[in-house]
Design a protein around this motif. Structure first.
Motif, PDB file in Angstrom:
ATOM      1  N   ARG A   1       0.905  -1.221   0.079  1.00  0.00           N
ATOM      2  CA  ARG A   1      -0.010  -0.114   0.025  1.00  0.00           C
ATOM      3  C   ARG A   1       1.009   1.317  -0.120  1.00  0.00           C
ATOM      4  O   ARG A   1       0.518   2.329  -0.616  1.00  0.00           O
ATOM      5  N   LEU A   2       1.922   1.364   0.540  1.00  0.00           N
ATOM      6  CA  LEU A   2       2.865   2.385   0.903  1.00  0.00           C
ATOM      7  C   LEU A   2       3.679   2.716  -0.572  1.00  0.00           C
ATOM      8  O   LEU A   2       3.754   3.895  -0.886  1.00  0.00           O
ATOM      9  N   ALA A   3       3.982   1.409  -1.306  1.00  0.00           N
ATOM     10  CA  ALA A   3       4.346   1.553  -2.678  1.00  0.00           C
ATOM     11  C   ALA A   3       3.408   2.244  -3.852  1.00  0.00           C
ATOM     12  O   ALA A   3       3.890   3.200  -4.381  1.00  0.00           O
ATOM     13  N   LYS A   4       2.058   1.663  -3.540  1.00  0.00           N
ATOM     14  CA  LYS A   4       1.214   2.533  -4.306  1.00  0.00           C
ATOM     15  C   LYS A   4       0.895   3.933  -4.125  1.00  0.00           C
ATOM     16  O   LYS A   4       0.783   4.635  -4.908  1.00  0.00           O
ATOM     17  N   GLN A   5       0.925   4.373  -2.692  1.00  0.00           N
ATOM     18  CA  GLN A   5       0.834   5.481  -2.361  1.00  0.00           C
ATOM     19  C   GLN A   5       1.923   6.547  -3.129  1.00  0.00           C
ATOM     20  O   GLN A   5       1.425   7.619  -3.479  1.00  0.00           O
ATOM     21  N   PHE A   6       3.011   6.153  -3.315  1.00  0.00           N
ATOM     22  CA  PHE A   6       3.942   6.795  -3.743  1.00  0.00           C
ATOM     23  C   PHE A   6       4.241   6.586  -5.178  1.00  0.00           C
ATOM     24  O   PHE A   6       5.333   6.822  -5.814  1.00  0.00           O
ATOM     25  N   GLY A   7       3.435   5.954  -5.613  1.00  0.00           N
ATOM     26  CA  GLY A   7       3.522   5.705  -7.266  1.00  0.00           C
ATOM     27  C   GLY A   7       4.324   4.714  -7.726  1.00  0.00           C
ATOM     28  O   GLY A   7       4.521   4.637  -9.152  1.00  0.00           O
TER      29      GLY A   7
ATOM     30  N   VAL B   1       6.847  -5.326  -4.885  1.00  0.00           N
ATOM     31  CA  VAL B   1       7.528  -3.799  -5.565  1.00  0.00           C
ATOM     32  C   VAL B   1       8.191  -4.317  -6.985  1.00  0.00           C
ATOM     33  O   VAL B   1       9.288  -4.723  -6.680  1.00  0.00           O
ATOM     34  N   ASP B   2       7.755  -3.636  -7.875  1.00  0.00           N
ATOM     35  CA  ASP B   2       8.488  -3.818  -9.349  1.00  0.00           C
ATOM     36  C   ASP B   2       9.825  -3.340  -9.244  1.00  0.00           C
ATOM     37  O   ASP B   2       9.900  -2.021  -8.870  1.00  0.00           O
ATOM     38  N   THR B   3      10.906  -4.177  -9.510  1.00  0.00           N
ATOM     39  CA  THR B   3      12.243  -3.829  -9.375  1.00  0.00           C
ATOM     40  C   THR B   3      12.557  -2.575 -10.377  1.00  0.00           C
ATOM     41  O   THR B   3      13.680  -2.047 -10.394  1.00  0.00           O
ATOM     42  N   ARG B   4      11.734  -2.483 -11.514  1.00  0.00           N
ATOM     43  CA  ARG B   4      11.790  -1.424 -12.424  1.00  0.00           C
ATOM     44  C   ARG B   4      11.931  -0.089 -11.802  1.00  0.00           C
ATOM     45  O   ARG B   4      12.555   0.888 -12.492  1.00  0.00           O
ATOM     46  N   ASP B   5      11.142  -0.019 -10.656  1.00  0.00           N
ATOM     47  CA  ASP B   5      11.087   1.230 -10.104  1.00  0.00           C
ATOM     48  C   ASP B   5      12.124   1.392  -8.985  1.00  0.00           C
ATOM     49  O   ASP B   5      12.122   2.451  -8.030  1.00  0.00           O
ATOM     50  N   LEU B   6      13.157   0.681  -8.509  1.00  0.00           N
ATOM     51  CA  LEU B   6      14.200   0.556  -7.569  1.00  0.00           C
ATOM     52  C   LEU B   6      15.524   0.608  -8.243  1.00  0.00           C
ATOM     53  O   LEU B   6      15.746   0.093  -9.154  1.00  0.00           O
ATOM     54  N   SER B   7      16.581   1.385  -7.276  1.00  0.00           N
ATOM     55  CA  SER B   7      17.768   0.976  -7.809  1.00  0.00           C
ATOM     56  C   SER B   7      18.442  -0.021  -7.306  1.00  0.00           C
ATOM     57  O   SER B   7      18.170  -0.552  -6.202  1.00  0.00           O
ATOM     58  N   SER B   8      18.982  -0.824  -8.225  1.00  0.00           N
ATOM     59  CA  SER B   8      19.509  -2.011  -7.729  1.00  0.00           C
ATOM     60  C   SER B   8      20.935  -1.857  -6.954  1.00  0.00           C
ATOM     61  O   SER B   8      21.367  -2.885  -6.118  1.00  0.00           O
ATOM     62  N   GLN B   9      21.497  -0.865  -6.848  1.00  0.00           N
ATOM     63  CA  GLN B   9      22.505  -0.323  -6.156  1.00  0.00           C
ATOM     64  C   GLN B   9      22.082  -0.082  -4.632  1.00  0.00           C
ATOM     65  O   GLN B   9      22.850  -0.515  -3.699  1.00  0.00           O
ATOM     66  N   THR B  10      21.013   0.745  -4.524  1.00  0.00           N
ATOM     67  CA  THR B  10      20.817   1.177  -3.059  1.00  0.00           C
ATOM     68  C   THR B  10      19.236   0.729  -2.610  1.00  0.00           C
ATOM     69  O   THR B  10      19.013   1.084  -1.681  1.00  0.00           O
ATOM     70  N   MET B  11      18.253   0.287  -3.673  1.00  0.00           N
ATOM     71  CA  MET B  11      17.109  -0.083  -3.234  1.00  0.00           C
ATOM     72  C   MET B  11      16.175   1.049  -3.017  1.00  0.00           C
ATOM     73  O   MET B  11      15.071   1.069  -2.598  1.00  0.00           O
ATOM     74  N   GLU B  12      16.742   2.369  -3.584  1.00  0.00           N
ATOM     75  CA  GLU B  12      15.977   3.519  -3.208  1.00  0.00           C
ATOM     76  C   GLU B  12      14.970   3.721  -4.513  1.00  0.00           C
ATOM     77  O   GLU B  12      15.162   3.299  -5.712  1.00  0.00           O
ATOM     78  N   ALA B  13      13.703   4.163  -4.357  1.00  0.00           N
ATOM     79  CA  ALA B  13      12.913   4.404  -5.247  1.00  0.00           C
ATOM     80  C   ALA B  13      13.408   5.582  -6.598  1.00  0.00           C
ATOM     81  O   ALA B  13      13.890   6.380  -6.153  1.00  0.00           O
ATOM     82  N   ARG B  14      13.268   5.154  -7.583  1.00  0.00           N
ATOM     83  CA  ARG B  14      13.639   5.902  -8.733  1.00  0.00           C
ATOM     84  C   ARG B  14      13.274   7.360  -8.748  1.00  0.00           C
ATOM     85  O   ARG B  14      13.918   8.254  -9.031  1.00  0.00           O
TER      86      ARG B  14
END
Length: 412
Positions: free
Chosen positions: A183-189, A355-368
């Protein structure tokens, strides 16, 4: 309102480890969990002894051990924090452990040793960081502004420039699993890959299952597979009959690859030329029934289930038609059956998807597209095999994130 360098939501394997890594780098961290108990999934794993990693993991080829829309996503984190790194941490804390088969490492005493180690790591280090824990503390809302992330909880408001979501996913709701991270992931797009139960027993019904319904408790080594062509996946592991279907390591492994409505194939005598052996028994003039010959290669109860409704197999094998023996061998080597479902999240060890990994940095796990927001562990669309791989993903993703977090004056 209290301010921190980072807030971590979820005090499981990934959340605890990430908080400790960040604290030892000098950050102030708030760790929040809705449960009163720390790391219940660690506590119950591996029969209470926690299969905490696997020596056979090869970070250069993670797709061998992990699935997701992009199995290669986990390569960076796993290469930078390896099973050897975590094993060294376990050794530094004096935790006795042992290896079972296929590289699986377990605590000698109790999974509680791993939990206590992670808590000790959260004590901070020479850099002066610290971890404050708010336990049995529900998160009511999360907001973002130029000042950072504001988290409204049962204990009041907290704020940080960085927020780490380590909430786990849907597997084993009786120990507190929820969809909060999704739900948090969806909240932030952020996008989600549709979640489903993984590493879970499969269930069966109908006339085709009836002969096997009474075999609960019977176990044997098998080769199980599913899929077709290049997508076909197989495991050589033990299978266990249950009251509702099939379980054991073979089924748990294949369940993560199985798609609803498709069959699985089970070789009940892997590595055995059953057709040749049955033909040889017939040529020898054996007066044993086919069922009795089968018991040399499989449990007698299973042999009875296979031959009970075939009159040709109720007489001495020397009298059994060649066609009947050949057909029997083929069916045993490729027992194809379609599950009607699984035991669901209540028995699933993990959740596939997230959470779709396309939306995350594989280096840091931060949302792009959302600076300062991180997702680690099971909430991400990275799922490992049975045998310690999912814990290693928790440690590796947490370490990558913990190293990327920055003090407030440098964050964002």
């Amino acid at each position: 309102m209290q301010d921190f360098d980072a807030i971590v939501i979820g005090a499981g394997a990934a959340g605890l480890f990430c908080a400790g890594v960040a604290a030892q780098r000098g950050l102030s961290v708030l760790l929040i969990d809705h449960s009163a108990k720390l790391a219940e999934k660690i506590r119950i794993s591996g029969g209470g002894r926690c299969n905490f990693t696997n020596r056979e993991l090869d970070p250069a080829t993670p797709q061998q051990h992990f699935i997701g829309q992009n199995p290669h996503f986990c390569r960076s984190a796993l290469a930078r924090y390896t099973p050897g790194d975590f094993i060294e941490l376990v050794r530094r804390h004096g935790i006795p452990h042992h290896e079972k088969h296929k590289g699986q490492l377990f605590c000698d005493r109790s999974a509680e040793d791993i939990i206590e180690m992670l808590v000790a790591e959260c004590g901070g280090g020479a850099s002066g960081g610290s971890v404050l824990r708010w336990m049995a503390c529900a998160v009511k809302a999360v907001r973002h502004s130029d000042a950072g992330y504001e988290v409204d909880t049962d204990n009041g408001l907290a704020r940080a420039r960085q927020l780490v979501v380590a909430t786990g996913a849907l597997s084993i709701p009786k120990i507190g699993a929820t969809d909060f991270g999704f739900r948090l992931a969806k909240q932030f797009g952020l996008r989600l890959v549709e979640p489903r139960p993984g590493l879970v027993p499969l269930t069966f019904d109908g006339a085709g299952w009836a002969p096997f319904a009474g075999l609960a408790g019977l176990a044997l080594p098998v080769r199980v597979s599913t899929g077709s062509g290049k997508a076909r996946t197989a495991f050589l592991e033990d299978l266990l009959f249950t009251h509702r279907g099939l379980s054991g390591p073979a089924i748990l492994q294949i369940s993560s690859y199985w798609q609803e409505g498709t069959p699985i194939a089970v070789d009940l005598a892997p590595g055995t030329d059953l057709a040749g052996l049955l033909a040889q028994a017939k040529q020898s003039g054996s007066r044993k029934k086919a069922i009795n010959e089968l018991t040399a290669w499989m449990p007698s109860r299973l042999a009875e289930a296979w031959s009970a409704n075939d009159p040709a197999l109720q007489r001495p094998i020397v009298e059994a038609p060649d066609k009947a023996l050949s057909s029997l061998a083929q069916r045993i080597a490729r027992w194809e059956l379609t599950p009607n479902g699984s035991e669901g999240y209540r028995k699933a060890e993990v959740t596939v998807g997230g959470v779709d990994t396309r939306d995350l940095s594989s280096q840091t796990m931060e949302a792009r597209a959302q600076p300062g927001l991180f997702f680690i562990g099971e909430v991400v669309d990275v799922t490992g095999w049975l045998g310690g791989y999912n814990f290693q993903w928790a440690w590796a993703s947490a370490h990558a994130c913990g190293q990327a977090l920055q003090p407030a004056n440098r964050a964002l």
